[in-house]
Design a protein around this motif. Structure first.
Motif, PDB file in Angstrom:
ATOM      1  N   GLU A 123      95.175  10.377  40.813  1.00 16.05           N
ATOM      2  CA  GLU A 123      94.060  11.319  40.875  1.00 16.05           C
ATOM      3  C   GLU A 123      93.664  11.850  39.509  1.00 16.05           C
ATOM      4  O   GLU A 123      92.479  12.083  39.245  1.00 16.05           O
ATOM      5  CB  GLU A 123      94.414  12.499  41.792  1.00 16.05           C
ATOM      6  N   TYR A 124      94.630  12.043  38.621  1.00 13.56           N
ATOM      7  CA  TYR A 124      94.344  12.673  37.330  1.00 13.56           C
ATOM      8  C   TYR A 124      94.228  11.656  36.187  1.00 13.56           C
ATOM      9  O   TYR A 124      94.147  12.042  35.030  1.00 13.56           O
ATOM     10  CB  TYR A 124      95.419  13.717  37.015  1.00 13.56           C
ATOM     11  N   ILE A 125      94.239  10.369  36.540  1.00 10.64           N
ATOM     12  CA  ILE A 125      94.098   9.311  35.539  1.00 10.64           C
ATOM     13  C   ILE A 125      92.777   8.595  35.781  1.00 10.64           C
ATOM     14  O   ILE A 125      92.584   7.993  36.851  1.00 10.64           O
ATOM     15  CB  ILE A 125      95.267   8.314  35.607  1.00 10.64           C
ATOM     16  N   PRO A 126      91.838   8.644  34.857  1.00  6.84           N
ATOM     17  CA  PRO A 126      90.540   7.983  35.054  1.00  6.84           C
ATOM     18  C   PRO A 126      90.683   6.496  35.371  1.00  6.84           C
ATOM     19  O   PRO A 126      91.613   5.823  34.887  1.00  6.84           O
ATOM     20  CB  PRO A 126      89.828   8.201  33.714  1.00  6.84           C
ATOM     21  N   ASP A 127      89.759   5.978  36.176  1.00  2.00           N
ATOM     22  CA  ASP A 127      89.805   4.571  36.583  1.00  2.00           C
ATOM     23  C   ASP A 127      89.783   3.620  35.396  1.00  2.00           C
ATOM     24  O   ASP A 127      90.277   2.491  35.493  1.00  2.00           O
ATOM     25  CB  ASP A 127      88.620   4.257  37.504  1.00  2.00           C
ATOM     26  N   THR A 128      89.214   4.065  34.275  1.00  4.25           N
ATOM     27  CA  THR A 128      89.134   3.181  33.103  1.00  4.25           C
ATOM     28  C   THR A 128      90.503   2.742  32.616  1.00  4.25           C
ATOM     29  O   THR A 128      90.620   1.710  31.947  1.00  4.25           O
ATOM     30  CB  THR A 128      88.391   3.888  31.953  1.00  4.25           C
ATOM     31  N   TYR A 129      91.540   3.506  32.936  1.00  3.99           N
ATOM     32  CA  TYR A 129      92.893   3.171  32.482  1.00  3.99           C
ATOM     33  C   TYR A 129      93.680   2.343  33.494  1.00  3.99           C
ATOM     34  O   TYR A 129      94.781   1.884  33.186  1.00  3.99           O
ATOM     35  CB  TYR A 129      93.693   4.443  32.216  1.00  3.99           C
ATOM     36  N   ARG A 130      93.167   2.202  34.716  1.00  2.54           N
ATOM     37  CA  ARG A 130      93.981   1.657  35.802  1.00  2.54           C
ATOM     38  C   ARG A 130      94.565   0.274  35.483  1.00  2.54           C
ATOM     39  O   ARG A 130      95.762   0.028  35.667  1.00  2.54           O
ATOM     40  CB  ARG A 130      93.167   1.593  37.098  1.00  2.54           C
ATOM     41  N   THR A 236      86.052   7.870  26.078  1.00  2.00           N
ATOM     42  CA  THR A 236      84.832   7.691  25.299  1.00  2.00           C
ATOM     43  C   THR A 236      84.170   6.362  25.653  1.00  2.00           C
ATOM     44  O   THR A 236      84.809   5.455  26.195  1.00  2.00           O
ATOM     45  CB  THR A 236      85.139   7.706  23.794  1.00  2.00           C
ATOM     46  N   LYS A 237      82.885   6.254  25.351  1.00  2.00           N
ATOM     47  CA  LYS A 237      82.158   4.994  25.495  1.00  2.00           C
ATOM     48  C   LYS A 237      81.522   4.651  24.156  1.00  2.00           C
ATOM     49  O   LYS A 237      80.706   5.439  23.667  1.00  2.00           O
ATOM     50  CB  LYS A 237      81.090   5.105  26.588  1.00  2.00           C
ATOM     51  N   PRO A 238      81.866   3.508  23.555  1.00  2.00           N
ATOM     52  CA  PRO A 238      82.890   2.573  24.016  1.00  2.00           C
ATOM     53  C   PRO A 238      84.286   3.150  23.849  1.00  2.00           C
ATOM     54  O   PRO A 238      84.490   4.110  23.095  1.00  2.00           O
ATOM     55  CB  PRO A 238      82.670   1.359  23.086  1.00  2.00           C
ATOM     56  N   GLY A 246     102.690  -0.987  19.503  1.00  2.00           N
ATOM     57  CA  GLY A 246     103.533  -1.957  20.201  1.00  2.00           C
ATOM     58  C   GLY A 246     102.787  -2.972  21.039  1.00  2.00           C
ATOM     59  O   GLY A 246     103.305  -4.063  21.283  1.00  2.00           O
ATOM     60  N   PHE A 247     101.621  -2.637  21.544  1.00  6.11           N
ATOM     61  CA  PHE A 247     100.747  -3.620  22.190  1.00  6.11           C
ATOM     62  C   PHE A 247      99.577  -3.913  21.256  1.00  6.11           C
ATOM     63  O   PHE A 247      99.042  -3.016  20.611  1.00  6.11           O
ATOM     64  CB  PHE A 247     100.221  -3.108  23.529  1.00  6.11           C
ATOM     65  N   THR A 248      99.180  -5.173  21.195  1.00  2.00           N
ATOM     66  CA  THR A 248      98.145  -5.580  20.254  1.00  2.00           C
ATOM     67  C   THR A 248      96.745  -5.279  20.806  1.00  2.00           C
ATOM     68  O   THR A 248      96.554  -5.096  22.011  1.00  2.00           O
ATOM     69  CB  THR A 248      98.224  -7.095  19.967  1.00  2.00           C
ATOM     70  N   TYR A 249      95.793  -5.247  19.893  1.00  2.00           N
ATOM     71  CA  TYR A 249      94.388  -5.093  20.281  1.00  2.00           C
ATOM     72  C   TYR A 249      93.996  -6.202  21.260  1.00  2.00           C
ATOM     73  O   TYR A 249      93.296  -5.965  22.251  1.00  2.00           O
ATOM     74  CB  TYR A 249      93.500  -5.134  19.045  1.00  2.00           C
ATOM     75  N   GLU A 250      94.450  -7.416  20.977  1.00  2.00           N
ATOM     76  CA  GLU A 250      94.106  -8.547  21.834  1.00  2.00           C
ATOM     77  C   GLU A 250      94.633  -8.339  23.258  1.00  2.00           C
ATOM     78  O   GLU A 250      93.953  -8.691  24.238  1.00  2.00           O
ATOM     79  CB  GLU A 250      94.683  -9.837  21.246  1.00  2.00           C
ATOM     80  N   GLN A 251      95.825  -7.754  23.397  1.00  2.00           N
ATOM     81  CA  GLN A 251      96.366  -7.474  24.730  1.00  2.00           C
ATOM     82  C   GLN A 251      95.546  -6.397  25.447  1.00  2.00           C
ATOM     83  O   GLN A 251      95.308  -6.500  26.655  1.00  2.00           O
ATOM     84  CB  GLN A 251      97.825  -7.035  24.618  1.00  2.00           C
ATOM     85  N   ILE A 252      95.126  -5.380  24.704  1.00  2.00           N
ATOM     86  CA  ILE A 252      94.322  -4.319  25.304  1.00  2.00           C
ATOM     87  C   ILE A 252      93.019  -4.891  25.862  1.00  2.00           C
ATOM     88  O   ILE A 252      92.624  -4.608  27.001  1.00  2.00           O
ATOM     89  CB  ILE A 252      94.018  -3.209  24.275  1.00  2.00           C
ATOM     90  N   VAL A 253      92.342  -5.704  25.090  1.00  2.00           N
ATOM     91  CA  VAL A 253      91.073  -6.293  25.525  1.00  2.00           C
ATOM     92  C   VAL A 253      91.283  -7.252  26.689  1.00  2.00           C
ATOM     93  O   VAL A 253      90.511  -7.265  27.661  1.00  2.00           O
ATOM     94  CB  VAL A 253      90.391  -7.010  24.337  1.00  2.00           C
ATOM     95  N   GLY A 256      92.795  -5.041  29.887  1.00  2.00           N
ATOM     96  CA  GLY A 256      92.182  -3.770  30.262  1.00  2.00           C
ATOM     97  C   GLY A 256      91.035  -3.872  31.243  1.00  2.00           C
ATOM     98  O   GLY A 256      90.605  -2.857  31.781  1.00  2.00           O
ATOM     99  N   GLY A 257      90.519  -5.064  31.452  1.00  2.00           N
ATOM    100  CA  GLY A 257      89.369  -5.200  32.338  1.00  2.00           C
ATOM    101  C   GLY A 257      88.051  -5.075  31.587  1.00  2.00           C
ATOM    102  O   GLY A 257      88.027  -4.893  30.364  1.00  2.00           O
ATOM    103  N   PRO A 258      86.923  -5.146  32.312  1.00  2.00           N
ATOM    104  CA  PRO A 258      85.603  -5.171  31.665  1.00  2.00           C
ATOM    105  C   PRO A 258      85.328  -3.983  30.755  1.00  2.00           C
ATOM    106  O   PRO A 258      84.675  -4.143  29.717  1.00  2.00           O
ATOM    107  CB  PRO A 258      84.641  -5.181  32.864  1.00  2.00           C
ATOM    108  N   PHE A 259      85.801  -2.790  31.108  1.00  2.00           N
ATOM    109  CA  PHE A 259      85.514  -1.595  30.312  1.00  2.00           C
ATOM    110  C   PHE A 259      86.031  -1.722  28.891  1.00  2.00           C
ATOM    111  O   PHE A 259      85.451  -1.158  27.954  1.00  2.00           O
ATOM    112  CB  PHE A 259      86.121  -0.367  30.988  1.00  2.00           C
ATOM    113  N   TRP A 260      87.120  -2.477  28.697  1.00  2.00           N
ATOM    114  CA  TRP A 260      87.770  -2.553  27.391  1.00  2.00           C
ATOM    115  C   TRP A 260      87.296  -3.738  26.556  1.00  2.00           C
ATOM    116  O   TRP A 260      87.791  -3.940  25.443  1.00  2.00           O
ATOM    117  CB  TRP A 260      89.288  -2.591  27.571  1.00  2.00           C
ATOM    118  N   GLN A 261      86.347  -4.504  27.061  1.00  2.00           N
ATOM    119  CA  GLN A 261      85.873  -5.663  26.306  1.00  2.00           C
ATOM    120  C   GLN A 261      85.158  -5.248  25.027  1.00  2.00           C
ATOM    121  O   GLN A 261      85.116  -6.005  24.057  1.00  2.00           O
ATOM    122  CB  GLN A 261      84.924  -6.514  27.175  1.00  2.00           C
ATOM    123  N   ASN A 262      84.591  -4.044  25.011  1.00  2.00           N
ATOM    124  CA  ASN A 262      83.891  -3.542  23.824  1.00  2.00           C
ATOM    125  C   ASN A 262      84.717  -2.502  23.066  1.00  2.00           C
ATOM    126  O   ASN A 262      84.156  -1.665  22.353  1.00  2.00           O
ATOM    127  CB  ASN A 262      82.549  -2.942  24.233  1.00  2.00           C
TER     128      ASN A 262
END
Length: 415
Positions: A123-130, A236-238, A246-253, A256-262
């Motif tokens: 409930e307290y974690i925005p969907d963008t992080y799911r 924030t957007k983007p 410890g996790f790379t930018y490439e792993q985040i993208v 992370g799903g569509p929201f993190w592509q940018n």
């Protein structure tokens, strides 16, 4: 609000080092979600963990403990006095925010958002992080969340540098998770080093910096990742990658799903005086040995022999600047400089002594060994100058070069 920088505490502790076997700690698969407690098969490890948990839960003192990234210096995130003691022990500027560590999302809901029965676990974690936290928690990923409304928030505002957001993660190291779970207390924990020093990846590093300033250190062996967690802001957007880790930018993208592509990367070398920052590592001097650090930036067109010749010239030039009768120089190599060629280097000045350390052959190895190597040549070898060979800023290289540029104060040389 605290003063910008707190003085080192006057209290003096007989700092204890307590061993804990991470292999003796076992969590149920969903413990990071529902808060289930671990089973601990080694009686001594359990005893030491409970002693440390009692310090966190029952006092305002601090405890150093291993995480998968680096050793952390922890105190209750819910206590202003405990947070003040973290700042004092490190002599850390108080406008440099702290990351809160929880053992589960259930603990996040109960202890920080004061909700024992949320309508949804998330409930307290925005969907963008799911997608990110589903794939990467527990682990070296820190996310930025809104601070609860003041009337119901128990989170010390000193952890946030009095901002409207806070940083939180669930570590994967079983000792860190067990300490947080057994104390049932969210733990604010920066790296367990004196402020500005290289981060500690072994209990001995913590003892070197904080002996007498803290009551105890949990020794769980070397940290595997070797650099701090990756910090991302999905509010924030983007979205932003605020600190590589410890996790790379490439792993985040990728995960992370569509929201993190940018997703954008925070690349500012400095922030404005008085500017509030959302995460550690964006402000002030960091990761610096006592010896002067010079970062070597390899150029593709250069051969390995070219680089060795350039290094010889740089060493001679820097030694002249030092103006000492004898000088000790450390060279930390990675992918291009070869040990045999460096050992064959000759100098007109015979009073130059070379200390050679190999960081590794892969990004993971270099990242894991980086802070330990800096401390080895600085604290044990007592060198005057440290030359470090940089690497490409892809994958683990982004975090490695972030730390090295700060350690060198951007004293970089193309070679």
């Amino acid at each position: 609000m605290l003063k910008r920088c707190l003085h080192i505490m006057s209290n003096s502790f007989q700092t204890k080092i307590l061993k804990v076997d991470p292999l003796s700690i076992h969590f149920p698969p969903d413990a990071h979600l529902n808060g289930s407690l671990p089973t601990i098969t080694d009686p001594l490890s359990e005893k030491n963990l409970l002693e440390a948990a009692n310090v966190i839960r029952g006092s305002t003192d601090t405890v150093a403990f291993p995480t998968e990234t680096v050793y952390g210096l922890g105190g209750s995130s819910l206590s202003d006095e405990a947070v003040k003691n973290i700042y004092r022990a490190k002599n850390r500027p108080s406008d440099n925010p702290l990351i809160t560590h929880v053992s589960s999302i259930d603990q996040l809901n109960r202890k920080i958002y004061q909700d024992n029965h949320p309508s949804s676990l998330f409930e307290y974690i925005p969907d963008t992080y799911r997608a990110l936290i589903t794939n990467l928690w527990p682990g070296p990923l820190t996310i930025i969340l809104p601070v609860p409304p003041q009337e119901k928030s128990t989170l010390s505002r000193l952890t946030t540098a009095d901002q409207s957001t806070f940083a939180v993660r669930i570590p994967s190291n079983p000792i860190a998770r067990a300490l947080i779970a057994l104390s049932d207390t969210p733990i604010a924990a920066p790296s367990a080093n004196a402020s500005t020093r290289p981060s500690p990846t072994r209990a001995s590093h913590v003892y070197h910096d904080l002996q007498g300033r803290i009551p105890l250190i949990l020794d769980g062996g070397p940290c595997k990742v070797g650099v701090e967690s990756t910090v991302v802001d999905g509010l924030t957007k983007p979205p932003m990658l605020l600190r590589p880790g410890g996790f790379t930018y490439e792993q985040i993208v990728h995960l992370g799903g569509p929201f993190w592509q940018n997703c954008k990367v925070e690349r500012r070398k400095k922030v404005d005086e008085g500017e509030k920052v959302r995460t550690p590592g964006m402000k002030y001097k960091h990761y610096s040995p006592s010896a002067r650090v010079i970062l070597l930036l390899p150029q593709e067109e250069q051969t390995d022999m070219d680089r060795s010749n350039k290094l010889r010239q740089l060493i001679s030039l820097e030694c002249e600047k030092e103006g000492k009768k004898s000088i000790k120089v450390a060279i930390l190599t990675s992918l291009h400089l070869r040990s045999a060629e460096i050992q064959d280097l000759t100098f007109a000045d015979s009073n130059i002594k070379i200390v050679l350390e190999k960081l590794g052959n892969t990004g993971e190895e270099i990242q894991s060994n980086l802070f330990a190597a800096l401390r080895q040549v600085d604290e044990i070898e007592n060198v005057d100058i440290i030359f470090v060979e940089g690497i490409d800023e892809s994958e683990e290289g982004l975090a490695v070069m972030n730390r090295l540029r700060k350690a060198a104060g951007d004293n970089c040389v193309l070679f």
